[in-house]
Design an enzyme around this catalytic site. Structure first.
Site, PDB file in Angstrom:
ATOM      1  N   CYS A 134       0.708  -1.254   0.228  1.00 33.06           N
ATOM      2  CA  CYS A 134      -0.037   0.151   0.053  1.00 33.06           C
ATOM      3  C   CYS A 134       0.839   1.401   0.066  1.00 33.06           C
ATOM      4  CB  CYS A 134      -0.940   0.094   1.189  1.00 33.06           C
ATOM      5  SG  CYS A 134      -1.927   1.537   1.261  1.00 33.06           S
ATOM      6  N   CYS A 137      -0.508   4.059   2.149  1.00 36.25           N
ATOM      7  CA  CYS A 137      -0.402   3.832   3.478  1.00 36.25           C
ATOM      8  C   CYS A 137       1.062   4.273   4.093  1.00 36.25           C
ATOM      9  CB  CYS A 137      -0.667   2.557   4.045  1.00 36.25           C
ATOM     10  SG  CYS A 137      -2.178   1.959   3.261  1.00 36.25           S
ATOM     11  N   ASP A 138       1.965   3.657   3.464  1.00 34.74           N
ATOM     12  CA  ASP A 138       3.338   3.717   3.507  1.00 34.74           C
ATOM     13  C   ASP A 138       4.337   4.577   2.902  1.00 34.74           C
ATOM     14  OD1 ASP A 138       2.462   1.838   5.393  1.00 34.74           O
ATOM     15  OD2 ASP A 138       2.797   0.184   4.066  1.00 34.74           O
TER      16      ASP A 138
END
Ligand code: NDP
Length: 312
Positions: A134, A137-138
């Site tokens: 992701c 997300c990261d």
């Protein structure tokens, strides 16, 4: 044991849309949010192709809006994850990770799909230490660093473009000599000076002492000009597709060879009376928020008809 009239598993666009329709029809739906509350859209950036948002909308915001709309009509939302299903006879029994059990008269399976990994031992070894599925997300952790994205579809191109906005350099590792993504997405990655596309390349492993420091890759594996080399990266992002979260229901519903739940014709009926499937868990073809939402709507309408036909 508690008996729910309309139980919905999953809280992506399919689950929330089913809940909005079911709640408005007076079915007192209960949603179990599942593994990823809000579903896959909570891990994306802007959604520009969902009608009604002319300026686009951030994925998390859209899911918040859907949740609010479902709650407005009385949907109850519970945080647990289903771990067992018994669909042998109605009412059906579901068991959750908190140990609770409920029965339901109708069930809408909207459990979505989960990112695939390559299956390398190093992915496990470095999970959370440089390996991610992701980017949104990261990606933040890789500001001004080098990263690689694996895959040649729309997701991979989208993630590579997103990461290029943060990272110093992005390698896009594509196993074929071409991208599968839409023309518009291809154009985007090919014209981005921060993205280098490594065509006909596979990843063989990752290395690094304190998290990922690089990847071992192979160009044209098995061919006379095969070449092994390393790239220096701090982040390794998978974008090679998803697999449907249908394992729990396998003994009861029909699936295709990839595990996508097969439904009857254009309906969300699974063949088990009162059990319907909506969204990505039953859709290997379109996998869009809008198609998931539409199938959630159909599932709720079917649930309502089933309950009234059976006097429930
Ligand atoms: P896709 O299935 O379209 O693409 C997967 C990619 O990963 C392919 O390039 C595939 O290679 C590659 N791949 C698969 N397995 C491996 C492996 N073991 N090793 C290396 N590479 C591998 O998945 P996406 O998630 O990209 O897209 C899914 C659907 O969602 C599509 O319909 C897409 O159009 C849609 N989508 C739409 C978006 C939008 O409209 N904005 C955004 C994101 C997704 P190969 O080509 O060789 O099979």
């Amino acid at each position: 044991m508690e008996t729910i009239r309309c139980l919905i598993l999953g809280s992506g666009p399919a689950g929330y849309t089913a809940a909005i329709y079911a709640a408005r029809a007076g079915l007192a739906p209960v949603i179990y949010e599942g593994l990823q509350p809000g579903g896959q859209l909570t891990t994306t950036t802007d959604v520009d192709n969902f009608p009604g948002y002319p300026q686009g909308v951030e994925g998390n915001q859209m899911m918040e809006d859907m949740r609010e709309q479902a709650e407005r009509f009385g949907t109850e939302i519970r945080p647990a994850i289903a771990v067992k299903a018994d669909l042998s006879a109605a009412p059906y029994t579901l068991t959750f990770d908190d140990g609770s059990q409920v029965q339901c008269q109708t069930l809408i399976i909207a459990t979505g799909a989960t990112a695939k990994y390559l299956g390398l031992a190093d992915e496990e070894k470095y999970k959370g230490q440089g390996v991610s599925a992701c980017a949104t997300c990261d990606g933040f952790f890789y500001r001004k660093k080098n990263v690689a994205v694996v895959g040649g579809g729309d997701t991979a191109c989208e993630e590579a473009s997103y990461l290029a906005g943060l990272a110093a350099k992005v390698y896009l590792i594509v196993r074929k000599p071409f991208l599968r993504a839409s023309k518009a997405m291809q154009e985007k990655v090919m014209t981005n000076p921060k993205i280098e596309i490594l065509f006909e390349t596979n990843t063989e492993g990752l290395f690094g002492t304190d998290g990922v420091e690089g990847a071992h890759v192979v160009y044209r594996r098995g061919l006379p000009d095969e070449r092994h080399y390393d790239i220096a990266i701090d982040g390794f992002f998978l974008a090679i597709g998803h697999h449907p979260n249908s394992e729990l229901f396998m003994p009861w519903v029909k699936t295709d060879e990839s595990g996508y739940i097969l439904t009857e014709g254009a309906t969300p009926r699974t063949g088990v009376p009162g059990v319907f499937a909506a969204g990505d868990v039953a859709d290997p073809h379109y996998r869009q928020a809008i198609t998931a939402a539409a199938s959630g709507c159909k599932a709720a309408i079917e649930a309502e008809r089933y309950l009234s036909e059976h006097g429930l």
